[in-house]
Design an enzyme around this catalytic site. Sequence first.
Site, PDB file in Angstrom:
ATOM      1  N   HIS A 101       0.438   8.418  26.047  1.00 38.62           N
ATOM      2  CA  HIS A 101       1.163   7.464  26.883  1.00 38.62           C
ATOM      3  C   HIS A 101       2.562   7.978  27.191  1.00 38.62           C
ATOM      4  O   HIS A 101       3.196   8.612  26.341  1.00 38.62           O
ATOM      5  CB  HIS A 101       1.277   6.110  26.176  1.00 38.62           C
ATOM      6  CG  HIS A 101      -0.034   5.548  25.722  1.00 38.62           C
ATOM      7  ND1 HIS A 101      -1.079   5.331  26.584  1.00 38.62           N
ATOM      8  CD2 HIS A 101      -0.466   5.170  24.491  1.00 38.62           C
ATOM      9  CE1 HIS A 101      -2.108   4.835  25.909  1.00 38.62           C
ATOM     10  NE2 HIS A 101      -1.757   4.736  24.646  1.00 38.62           N
ATOM     11  N   GLU A 119       3.257   2.102  20.599  1.00 36.08           N
ATOM     12  CA  GLU A 119       2.350   1.114  20.000  1.00 36.08           C
ATOM     13  C   GLU A 119       2.224   1.300  18.491  1.00 36.08           C
ATOM     14  O   GLU A 119       2.607   2.336  17.939  1.00 36.08           O
ATOM     15  CB  GLU A 119       0.968   1.187  20.664  1.00 36.08           C
ATOM     16  CG  GLU A 119       0.348   2.563  20.660  1.00 36.08           C
ATOM     17  CD  GLU A 119      -0.834   2.679  21.621  1.00 36.08           C
ATOM     18  OE1 GLU A 119      -0.961   1.861  22.543  1.00 36.08           O
ATOM     19  OE2 GLU A 119      -1.622   3.615  21.445  1.00 36.08           O
ATOM     20  N   HIS A 177      -3.613  10.808  20.804  1.00 39.07           N
ATOM     21  CA  HIS A 177      -4.358  10.001  19.843  1.00 39.07           C
ATOM     22  C   HIS A 177      -5.708   9.582  20.426  1.00 39.07           C
ATOM     23  O   HIS A 177      -5.922   9.639  21.635  1.00 39.07           O
ATOM     24  CB  HIS A 177      -3.560   8.757  19.430  1.00 39.07           C
ATOM     25  CG  HIS A 177      -3.198   7.868  20.579  1.00 39.07           C
ATOM     26  ND1 HIS A 177      -2.165   8.147  21.443  1.00 39.07           N
ATOM     27  CD2 HIS A 177      -3.736   6.704  21.029  1.00 39.07           C
ATOM     28  CE1 HIS A 177      -2.073   7.199  22.356  1.00 39.07           C
ATOM     29  NE2 HIS A 177      -3.026   6.306  22.136  1.00 39.07           N
ATOM     30  N   ARG A 197      -5.673  10.072  30.163  1.00 39.00           N
ATOM     31  CA  ARG A 197      -6.798  10.688  29.454  1.00 39.00           C
ATOM     32  C   ARG A 197      -6.718  12.197  29.617  1.00 39.00           C
ATOM     33  O   ARG A 197      -6.680  12.704  30.750  1.00 39.00           O
ATOM     34  CB  ARG A 197      -8.128  10.165  29.990  1.00 39.00           C
ATOM     35  CG  ARG A 197      -8.431   8.738  29.603  1.00 39.00           C
ATOM     36  CD  ARG A 197      -9.889   8.368  29.885  1.00 39.00           C
ATOM     37  NE  ARG A 197     -10.176   8.377  31.316  1.00 39.00           N
ATOM     38  CZ  ARG A 197     -10.057   7.318  32.115  1.00 39.00           C
ATOM     39  NH1 ARG A 197      -9.638   6.163  31.624  1.00 39.00           N
ATOM     40  NH2 ARG A 197     -10.343   7.399  33.397  1.00 39.00           N
TER      41      ARG A 197
END
Length: 348
Positions: A101, A119, A177, A197
């Site tokens: 991200h 996150e 991740h 992605r």
Amino acid sequence: MYPLKFEAIYKKKIWGGRSLEDKFSRVLPKELIGESWELAAHKNGVSKISNGKLAGKSLMEVIAEKGEKILGSEAKDDYYKKFPLLIKILDANDKLSVQVHPDDHYANEYEDGELGKTEMWYVIDAKKDAKLIYGVKPEISKEEFATLIKEGRLEDALIEISVKAGDILYIPTGTVHAIEEGVLIAEIQQNSDTTYRVYDWNRLWQDGKPRELHIESALDVIDFGAEHIAKVTGLEIKEEGYSKNILVASPYFITELLEIEECYVSNTDNERFYVLMGLEGEARLYYDQGDIKVKEGETVLLPASLGSYKIKGQAKLIRSYIKDIVEFRDQLQEEGYSKEEIKKIKGL
């Protein structure tokens, strides 16, 4: 004001499952559900309140009506346009793509004003020998990473870790991740739906085609050479009737794990809102005008103007809120915690 509960927003995903039925006795749509947005105010999903006199209204409608009573006196002006947090439960019945991200700056420039996406994950449940991808091996350069993608051998560059129920991970922007199969996760994150992605395990999906990748953008934002200490230990504070473990203190959210054995008492202070996410057990939350049940799998927003409250029962909860982290760190030091103890909190 009173504690607000919300209708879940279910997201169909090809890698999703049905664990929310088994774990939390939910009635799900027939599709494979990969994400349940528990508290959201994003263009891709806005939560509706499910309890009390505000039932049926969206979160942003109520923020527009009640303003500071919901968000608090310390809320930034931006929060009135875009709520800062997105709370989810992720059900991975198959491997997710390897992804990364962007931070706020990159997302704002290239993703039409989106926020970045820092996150935190709490592993609610995991099958035996469950694994996650967390980070790129430090010796791998950007150029080597790109070459491995082309050759379909990116696994050689990735750090794979074992996880079990109760594990906690902090995932700042730029961290590569992926969730592998058989893991149920509670996620606290910035209010963003931007994912790049970078690798999808060389899979072909139901239409016989590979999924779209975002390799160029991913290579721009990956934090190559970063130190990867995946699991969060936190700063644990034991009090009579409960314990509090401060897990993450970032500019985007502070998260604490509350393990209530008898009773926890606090106050919303009029300065900020708080979000409670039930992980295990069941408790009752008492406030000035009444009380509500809080059980595992439920998310509750405590408006800034709620006032004093107490939670009685036996339950494990994540409490999330936003506060200036320099002020937060200074407060901990004033309370007598050493620099080494404070370093156990991720994000500081």
